[in-house]
Scaffold this motif. Sequence first.
Motif, PDB file in Angstrom:
ATOM      1  N   GLU A 284       8.022 -10.656   2.121  1.00 32.51           N
ATOM      2  CA  GLU A 284       7.981  -9.496   1.226  1.00 32.51           C
ATOM      3  C   GLU A 284       9.249  -8.648   1.374  1.00 32.51           C
ATOM      4  OE1 GLU A 284       5.479 -10.439   3.121  1.00 32.51           O
ATOM      5  OE2 GLU A 284       3.926 -10.997   1.657  1.00 32.51           O
ATOM      6  N   LEU A 285       9.671  -8.450   2.618  1.00 36.55           N
ATOM      7  CA  LEU A 285      10.904  -7.692   2.842  1.00 36.55           C
ATOM      8  C   LEU A 285      12.106  -8.405   2.225  1.00 36.55           C
ATOM      9  CD1 LEU A 285      10.448  -6.537   6.563  1.00 36.55           C
ATOM     10  CD2 LEU A 285      10.356  -5.109   4.512  1.00 36.55           C
ATOM     11  N   GLY A 286      12.151  -9.725   2.348  1.00 34.00           N
ATOM     12  CA  GLY A 286      13.253 -10.479   1.770  1.00 34.00           C
ATOM     13  C   GLY A 286      13.319 -10.327   0.261  1.00 34.00           C
ATOM     14  N   MET A 287      12.165 -10.378  -0.417  1.00 31.52           N
ATOM     15  CA  MET A 287      12.145 -10.221  -1.870  1.00 31.52           C
ATOM     16  C   MET A 287      12.555  -8.816  -2.279  1.00 31.52           C
ATOM     17  SD  MET A 287      11.497 -13.038  -3.372  1.00 31.52           S
ATOM     18  CE  MET A 287      11.298 -12.302  -4.991  1.00 31.52           C
ATOM     19  N   LEU A 288      12.097  -7.813  -1.545  1.00 30.33           N
ATOM     20  CA  LEU A 288      12.470  -6.438  -1.875  1.00 30.33           C
ATOM     21  C   LEU A 288      13.969  -6.218  -1.700  1.00 30.33           C
ATOM     22  CD1 LEU A 288       9.508  -4.433  -0.287  1.00 30.33           C
ATOM     23  CD2 LEU A 288       9.934  -4.856  -2.705  1.00 30.33           C
ATOM     24  N   LEU A 289      14.534  -6.762  -0.638  1.00 23.09           N
ATOM     25  CA  LEU A 289      15.971  -6.623  -0.424  1.00 23.09           C
ATOM     26  C   LEU A 289      16.761  -7.369  -1.500  1.00 23.09           C
ATOM     27  CD1 LEU A 289      16.183  -6.922   3.472  1.00 23.09           C
ATOM     28  CD2 LEU A 289      16.364  -4.854   2.066  1.00 23.09           C
TER      29      LEU A 289
END
Length: 383
Positions: free
Chosen positions: A358-363
């Motif tokens: 999820e963090l990767g997609m947001l970044l």
Amino acid sequence: MLIAGVALRRLARDRSNLFFMLIFPLALILVLGMAFGGASTPRLGLLDQDGGPLAARVVNALRHTPGVAVVAADDEGDLRTAVERGGLQAGLVIPAGYGAAVGSGGQAALRYLARPDRLAQQLGVTVQAVVTREAGTLRAARFAAAHGTGSFGEALTAADAFGPLVPAVRVTVRTTGTALFPATLSTYDVGAASQLLLFVFLTSLTGAVALIETRRLGVSRRMTATPTPVRTIMLGEAAGRIAVALLQGLIIMVGSALLFGVNWGDPLGAGALLAAFALVGSGAAMLVGAVLRSEQQAGGLGVLIGLGLGALGGSMVPIELFSDTMRAVAHLTPHAWAADGFAELVRRGGGIGDILPELGMLLAYAAALFLAGAWRFGKALTS
């Protein structure tokens, strides 16, 4: 840093911004939590107009009922007002003459006052069960007294003593699969994360108005006439947007935790999600502020885009309630990925390692938006 500081000072000087950043999100979390039950124990107002020993049995039974907070009332009008205003979820009135009526084998009607909501209906089932159990004990005592086993008082004492010895009905409940929302999860916990995402993104987009105003007044263009590089100007404007978004998110997180006991899960994971989503909102604000030409356009489209993406991404209805098709569509928005991350932290007790996708997609969203916004903003400054 000076450019970012200007953005924060401009935000603080507008009192309407303080309302939408500080008061409105927390008030909405409170309203949603109360509307869907919250995590607090339901409060039952109890007015005993009889005052006799049989009425005291009902009062005592209700006070010892798990999951119900009994509050004594002195006047039926005050009790009704408290229920209507939401101070109490329901009220029960034991009328005068109750003891004489039921002690002689007659009937007495107890008045139940409640709001037309789910919690009041559930509380009504609990109250009805207590009253029904008491009525059964009284019938048993009257039957025993009528067949010559002593006075009604002696039969009632015996019924109380033998009642616990009667085998109770056992109900076994099994839940298949995994519950979407754990029983220990309050509706404040569910609503807080969705409101955080909605308001951080919405405030970021409406904050693009200040960026457009800076361009329209020529402030940014005059800065390019100084030794300040264009990239420094863009970084300063971006830092201002990020600071506003982070401040908004921290207010919601800390305020909801202190006021409503909201559980945000692993602090490191929650902070990382907030930071990543703040970058997304700031990148969107930079792009909107660089593309649009008037404050009116940014204000109207900012609200429209913010609410639209929030609704599509699960910020108004939990994404778990979406159909499979709509859930796939929702994940085209950054809101859905952030909502999944908070669900992992809050509902499943995960840590920062569990929300890396999820963090990767947001970044990735943030990088794309910032690159597009920086390119368009730089072009607007130099053209």
